[in-house]
Design a protein around this motif. Structure first.
Motif, PDB file in Angstrom:
ATOM      1  N   TYR A  16       0.859  -1.174   0.000  1.00 49.16           N
ATOM      2  CA  TYR A  16       0.000   0.000   0.000  1.00 49.16           C
ATOM      3  C   TYR A  16       0.902   1.233   0.000  1.00 49.16           C
ATOM      4  N   ASP A  17       0.527   2.282  -0.721  1.00 49.22           N
ATOM      5  CA  ASP A  17       1.423   3.427  -0.886  1.00 49.22           C
ATOM      6  C   ASP A  17       1.767   4.161   0.413  1.00 49.22           C
ATOM      7  N   GLU A  18       0.965   4.019   1.438  1.00 47.69           N
ATOM      8  CA  GLU A  18       1.262   4.683   2.718  1.00 47.69           C
ATOM      9  C   GLU A  18       2.557   4.155   3.341  1.00 47.69           C
ATOM     10  N   PHE A  19       2.908   2.883   3.071  1.00 45.97           N
ATOM     11  CA  PHE A  19       4.150   2.330   3.590  1.00 45.97           C
ATOM     12  C   PHE A  19       5.372   3.010   2.965  1.00 45.97           C
ATOM     13  N   VAL A  20       5.219   3.529   1.761  1.00 47.17           N
ATOM     14  CA  VAL A  20       6.282   4.307   1.125  1.00 47.17           C
ATOM     15  C   VAL A  20       6.317   5.706   1.738  1.00 47.17           C
ATOM     16  N   LEU A  28      12.750  -0.694   6.166  1.00 50.56           N
ATOM     17  CA  LEU A  28      12.816  -2.142   6.017  1.00 50.56           C
ATOM     18  C   LEU A  28      13.937  -2.540   5.057  1.00 50.56           C
ATOM     19  N   CYS A  29      13.981  -1.906   3.898  1.00 53.44           N
ATOM     20  CA  CYS A  29      15.017  -2.233   2.908  1.00 53.44           C
ATOM     21  C   CYS A  29      16.416  -1.975   3.450  1.00 53.44           C
ATOM     22  N   ASN A  30      16.573  -0.921   4.243  1.00 53.12           N
ATOM     23  CA  ASN A  30      17.877  -0.612   4.821  1.00 53.12           C
ATOM     24  C   ASN A  30      18.346  -1.670   5.803  1.00 53.12           C
ATOM     25  N   LYS A  31      17.429  -2.428   6.381  1.00 47.83           N
ATOM     26  CA  LYS A  31      17.777  -3.478   7.341  1.00 47.83           C
ATOM     27  C   LYS A  31      18.071  -4.825   6.675  1.00 47.83           C
ATOM     28  N   LEU A  32      17.664  -4.978   5.422  1.00 44.44           N
ATOM     29  CA  LEU A  32      17.812  -6.272   4.763  1.00 44.44           C
ATOM     30  C   LEU A  32      19.190  -6.408   4.118  1.00 44.44           C
ATOM     31  N   PRO A  33      19.790  -7.590   4.187  1.00 40.91           N
ATOM     32  CA  PRO A  33      21.139  -7.794   3.655  1.00 40.91           C
ATOM     33  C   PRO A  33      21.163  -8.216   2.178  1.00 40.91           C
ATOM     34  N   PHE A  34      20.134  -7.851   1.430  1.00 44.75           N
ATOM     35  CA  PHE A  34      20.062  -8.212   0.015  1.00 44.75           C
ATOM     36  C   PHE A  34      19.266  -7.142  -0.720  1.00 44.75           C
ATOM     37  N   ASP A  35      19.353  -7.160  -2.047  1.00 41.70           N
ATOM     38  CA  ASP A  35      18.602  -6.211  -2.866  1.00 41.70           C
ATOM     39  C   ASP A  35      17.112  -6.513  -2.798  1.00 41.70           C
ATOM     40  N   VAL A  36      16.316  -5.441  -2.884  1.00 43.87           N
ATOM     41  CA  VAL A  36      14.862  -5.554  -2.858  1.00 43.87           C
ATOM     42  C   VAL A  36      14.293  -4.714  -3.998  1.00 43.87           C
ATOM     43  N   ILE A  37      13.433  -5.326  -4.815  1.00 45.83           N
ATOM     44  CA  ILE A  37      12.680  -4.570  -5.808  1.00 45.83           C
ATOM     45  C   ILE A  37      11.206  -4.681  -5.442  1.00 45.83           C
ATOM     46  N   GLY A  38      10.397  -3.764  -5.963  1.00 47.70           N
ATOM     47  CA  GLY A  38       8.988  -3.863  -5.642  1.00 47.70           C
ATOM     48  C   GLY A  38       8.162  -2.748  -6.222  1.00 47.70           C
ATOM     49  N   ASN A  39       6.941  -2.650  -5.728  1.00 50.06           N
ATOM     50  CA  ASN A  39       6.015  -1.645  -6.227  1.00 50.06           C
ATOM     51  C   ASN A  39       4.870  -1.432  -5.250  1.00 50.06           C
ATOM     52  N   THR A  40       4.232  -0.281  -5.411  1.00 47.90           N
ATOM     53  CA  THR A  40       2.975  -0.063  -4.722  1.00 47.90           C
ATOM     54  C   THR A  40       1.901  -0.799  -5.503  1.00 47.90           C
ATOM     55  N   THR A 142      -2.698   8.303 -10.653  1.00 51.87           N
ATOM     56  CA  THR A 142      -1.420   7.599 -10.706  1.00 51.87           C
ATOM     57  C   THR A 142      -0.448   8.122  -9.651  1.00 51.87           C
ATOM     58  N   GLU A 143      -0.818   9.195  -8.969  1.00 48.59           N
ATOM     59  CA  GLU A 143       0.056   9.771  -7.952  1.00 48.59           C
ATOM     60  C   GLU A 143       0.308   8.759  -6.840  1.00 48.59           C
ATOM     61  N   GLY A 144       1.557   8.551  -6.528  1.00 49.14           N
ATOM     62  CA  GLY A 144       1.907   7.600  -5.477  1.00 49.14           C
ATOM     63  C   GLY A 144       2.125   6.185  -5.963  1.00 49.14           C
ATOM     64  N   ALA A 145       1.901   5.924  -7.243  1.00 50.27           N
ATOM     65  CA  ALA A 145       2.184   4.604  -7.810  1.00 50.27           C
ATOM     66  C   ALA A 145       3.662   4.580  -8.180  1.00 50.27           C
ATOM     67  N   VAL A 146       4.448   3.807  -7.435  1.00 47.72           N
ATOM     68  CA  VAL A 146       5.899   3.835  -7.615  1.00 47.72           C
ATOM     69  C   VAL A 146       6.480   2.440  -7.715  1.00 47.72           C
ATOM     70  N   THR A 147       7.663   2.393  -8.309  1.00 40.39           N
ATOM     71  CA  THR A 147       8.496   1.204  -8.240  1.00 40.39           C
ATOM     72  C   THR A 147       9.505   1.436  -7.118  1.00 40.39           C
ATOM     73  N   LYS A 152      14.517   3.060  -2.294  1.00 43.90           N
ATOM     74  CA  LYS A 152      14.340   4.264  -3.103  1.00 43.90           C
ATOM     75  C   LYS A 152      13.130   4.062  -3.995  1.00 43.90           C
ATOM     76  N   VAL A 153      12.372   5.130  -4.230  1.00 47.77           N
ATOM     77  CA  VAL A 153      11.153   5.002  -5.028  1.00 47.77           C
ATOM     78  C   VAL A 153      11.169   5.981  -6.195  1.00 47.77           C
ATOM     79  N   ARG A 154      10.546   5.540  -7.287  1.00 54.07           N
ATOM     80  CA  ARG A 154      10.421   6.382  -8.484  1.00 54.07           C
ATOM     81  C   ARG A 154       9.076   6.114  -9.124  1.00 54.07           C
ATOM     82  N   GLU A 155       8.499   7.154  -9.687  1.00 54.66           N
ATOM     83  CA  GLU A 155       7.263   6.981 -10.455  1.00 54.66           C
ATOM     84  C   GLU A 155       7.558   6.598 -11.896  1.00 54.66           C
ATOM     85  N   ASP A 156       8.784   6.787 -12.349  1.00 56.68           N
ATOM     86  CA  ASP A 156       9.131   6.638 -13.763  1.00 56.68           C
ATOM     87  C   ASP A 156      10.277   5.664 -14.011  1.00 56.68           C
ATOM     88  N   ALA A 157      10.371   4.608 -13.222  1.00 51.43           N
ATOM     89  CA  ALA A 157      11.491   3.674 -13.386  1.00 51.43           C
ATOM     90  C   ALA A 157      10.994   2.240 -13.456  1.00 51.43           C
TER      91      ALA A 157
END
Length: 165
Positions: A16-20, A28-40, A142-147, A152-157
């Motif tokens: 959910y976008d509120e978590f971003v 959460l990502c800063n605590k993990l010892p591996f790469d994380v990809i994702g989306n809202t 579409t506001e708040g829809a990110v990868t 790190k989050v981006r609307e255009d990546a």
């Protein structure tokens, strides 16, 4: 988690976008010892529960499979298809083998259908299966829809995970 991770690991986060907005994803990502990809996303499910206001983290871990991840800015809608192709080609170009699977998260562009970006990726991966999704949110905007890439989050990546092995 240290006792359960194998030699190679990566994460996939859908939320959910509120978590971003409130910094949970980045922390959460800063605590993990591996790469994380994702989306809202507009909805999510975990064991026994489905809803909109959730965060789901899936961890892939293996001794045999290797994971390589990338986030590539797509630029304008006119540049997006070429940038999606470039993200794949630049990531796997230095390897001796093609990936066995690509996990792709495509950004939501208001005036460019996701199928255009998916088709651009299909052109360069050739016979490699592609699985994934598109960023969205729970509103008609579409506001708040990110990868997401390592918090790190981006609307255009576009985010890709190339899986080898």
């Amino acid at each position: 988690m240290d006792h359960h991770l194998l030699r190679h690991s990566m994460g996939i986060i859908n939320c959910y976008d509120e978590f971003v907005k409130n910094g949970v994803v980045e922390a959460l990502c800063n605590k993990l010892p591996f790469d994380v990809i994702g989306n809202t996303t507009a909805g999510n499910s975990i064991a026994g529960h489905t809803g909109t206001m959730q965060l789901c983290l899936s961890v892939l871990t293996s001794d045999e499979l290797e994971f390589e991840t990338v986030m590539q800015e797509c630029g304008t809608e006119d540049q997006a298809s070429d940038r999606v192709k470039e993200s794949y080609l630049s990531t796997y170009r230095h390897r001796d083998e093609e990936p066995v699977l690509v996990y792709a998260i495509i950004p939501f562009f208001e005036n460019l259908g996701a199928e255009v970006l998916a088709q651009a990726l299909f052109e360069v991966v050739e016979d490699v299966p592609v699985y994934g999704g598109i960023s969205c949110n729970h509103t008609i905007s579409t506001e708040g829809a990110v990868t997401i890439y390592n918090g790190k989050v981006r609307e255009d990546a576009v985010c890709l995970a190339l899986i080898y092995g």
